[in-house]
Design a protein around this motif. Structure first.
Motif, PDB file in Angstrom:
ATOM      1  N   GLU A   1      -3.820  -6.283   0.865  1.00 34.30           N
ATOM      2  CA  GLU A   1      -3.296  -4.938   1.622  1.00 34.30           C
ATOM      3  C   GLU A   1      -4.039  -4.973   3.198  1.00 34.30           C
ATOM      4  O   GLU A   1      -3.225  -4.603   4.143  1.00 34.30           O
ATOM      5  CB  GLU A   1      -3.716  -3.687   1.024  1.00 34.30           C
ATOM      6  CG  GLU A   1      -2.878  -3.613  -0.275  1.00 34.30           C
ATOM      7  CD  GLU A   1      -3.011  -2.253  -0.907  1.00 34.30           C
ATOM      8  OE1 GLU A   1      -3.754  -1.469  -0.612  1.00 34.30           O
ATOM      9  OE2 GLU A   1      -2.509  -1.907  -1.965  1.00 34.30           O
TER      10      GLU A   1
ATOM     11  N   VAL B   1      -0.441   5.004  -7.593  1.00 32.83           N
ATOM     12  CA  VAL B   1      -1.099   3.859  -8.346  1.00 32.83           C
ATOM     13  C   VAL B   1      -2.254   3.403  -7.862  1.00 32.83           C
ATOM     14  O   VAL B   1      -2.275   3.214  -6.654  1.00 32.83           O
ATOM     15  CB  VAL B   1      -0.151   2.620  -8.567  1.00 32.83           C
ATOM     16  CG1 VAL B   1      -0.679   1.464  -9.368  1.00 32.83           C
ATOM     17  CG2 VAL B   1       1.214   3.408  -9.039  1.00 32.83           C
TER      18      VAL B   1
ATOM     19  N   LEU C   1      -2.826  -1.117 -10.585  1.00 27.70           N
ATOM     20  CA  LEU C   1      -1.807  -2.321 -10.133  1.00 27.70           C
ATOM     21  C   LEU C   1      -2.597  -3.780 -10.501  1.00 27.70           C
ATOM     22  O   LEU C   1      -1.734  -4.430 -11.019  1.00 27.70           O
ATOM     23  CB  LEU C   1      -1.549  -2.093  -8.814  1.00 27.70           C
ATOM     24  CG  LEU C   1      -0.561  -3.121  -8.248  1.00 27.70           C
ATOM     25  CD1 LEU C   1       0.736  -2.993  -9.103  1.00 27.70           C
ATOM     26  CD2 LEU C   1      -0.095  -2.924  -6.857  1.00 27.70           C
TER      27      LEU C   1
ATOM     28  N   ARG D   1       0.972  -1.246  -0.193  1.00 23.52           N
ATOM     29  CA  ARG D   1       0.013  -0.007  -0.048  1.00 23.52           C
ATOM     30  C   ARG D   1       0.842   1.343  -0.040  1.00 23.52           C
ATOM     31  O   ARG D   1       0.528   2.029  -0.739  1.00 23.52           O
ATOM     32  CB  ARG D   1      -0.988  -0.148   1.176  1.00 23.52           C
ATOM     33  CG  ARG D   1      -1.759   1.269   1.143  1.00 23.52           C
ATOM     34  CD  ARG D   1      -2.665   1.285   2.413  1.00 23.52           C
ATOM     35  NE  ARG D   1      -3.831   0.915   2.017  1.00 23.52           N
ATOM     36  CZ  ARG D   1      -5.024   0.520   2.565  1.00 23.52           C
ATOM     37  NH1 ARG D   1      -4.828   0.735   3.996  1.00 23.52           N
ATOM     38  NH2 ARG D   1      -6.039  -0.140   2.427  1.00 23.52           N
TER      39      ARG D   1
ATOM     40  N   PHE E   1       7.483  -2.025  -9.518  1.00 22.70           N
ATOM     41  CA  PHE E   1       7.846  -0.856  -8.715  1.00 22.70           C
ATOM     42  C   PHE E   1       9.431  -0.506  -9.055  1.00 22.70           C
ATOM     43  O   PHE E   1       9.920   0.370  -8.409  1.00 22.70           O
ATOM     44  CB  PHE E   1       7.477  -0.930  -7.501  1.00 22.70           C
ATOM     45  CG  PHE E   1       6.138  -0.731  -6.988  1.00 22.70           C
ATOM     46  CD1 PHE E   1       5.369   0.387  -7.316  1.00 22.70           C
ATOM     47  CD2 PHE E   1       5.301  -1.623  -6.832  1.00 22.70           C
ATOM     48  CE1 PHE E   1       4.182   0.681  -6.944  1.00 22.70           C
ATOM     49  CE2 PHE E   1       3.994  -1.720  -6.391  1.00 22.70           C
ATOM     50  CZ  PHE E   1       3.299  -0.454  -6.566  1.00 22.70           C
TER      51      PHE E   1
ATOM     52  N   ARG F   1       2.430   1.653  -3.356  1.00 21.17           N
ATOM     53  CA  ARG F   1       1.397   1.942  -4.384  1.00 21.17           C
ATOM     54  C   ARG F   1       0.932   3.557  -4.204  1.00 21.17           C
ATOM     55  O   ARG F   1       0.846   4.216  -5.123  1.00 21.17           O
ATOM     56  CB  ARG F   1       0.095   0.965  -4.304  1.00 21.17           C
ATOM     57  CG  ARG F   1      -1.062   1.035  -5.212  1.00 21.17           C
ATOM     58  CD  ARG F   1      -2.133   0.228  -4.997  1.00 21.17           C
ATOM     59  NE  ARG F   1      -2.629   0.089  -3.728  1.00 21.17           N
ATOM     60  CZ  ARG F   1      -3.406   1.161  -3.438  1.00 21.17           C
ATOM     61  NH1 ARG F   1      -3.847   2.183  -4.227  1.00 21.17           N
ATOM     62  NH2 ARG F   1      -4.057   1.049  -2.323  1.00 21.17           N
TER      63      ARG F   1
END
Length: 121
Positions: free
Chosen positions: A37, A17, A22, A9, A56, A12
């Motif tokens: 998450e 994102v 994702l 999380r 990532f 992201r």
């Protein structure tokens, strides 16, 4: 929430994102990522961890950290105290019963105590 879910999380959100973006990139559902998450799903597969690292751009230490976080992110842990003392079994049961009520500072203190235990070997 699990350690892997929290890190996912954070990554992201830091990169702006959405769960849907994702999920599409990783070929999984947004519901699955949300469950990861929030700690409602168990450890992600090694393949998914690899995909997350690639998405990532995580390499070396950061990629290994994601794998480590995944290893310690099973939300339903079983503790086998067979062959241990009655006190150890009582402690495991007490922790299972009361962990939801422990404040963050107590959890941090327990981590510190366990970190001070010399490694087995």
């Amino acid at each position: 929430m699990t350690p892997f879910g929290a890190r996912l999380r954070t990554l992201r959100e830091a990169r702006g994102v959405t769960l849907t973006e994702l999920a599409r990139a990783l070929h999984v559902s947004a519901a699955y990522l949300s469950a990861l998450e929030h700690g409602h799903r168990g450890r992600p597969s090694p393949g998914l961890i690899h995909q997350v690292n690639e998405y990532f751009g995580l390499i070396w230490d950061d990629a290994e950290e994601m794998a480590r976080l995944a290893r310690i992110s099973h939300p339903r842990v079983v503790v086998d105290t067979s062959g241990l003392s009655a006190e150890a079994t009582a402690l495991a049961n007490r922790l299972a019963r009361d962990i939801r009520r422990l404040p963050p500072e107590t959890i941090a203190a327990l981590h510190a105590v366990l970190e001070a235990v010399p490694p087995k070997g």
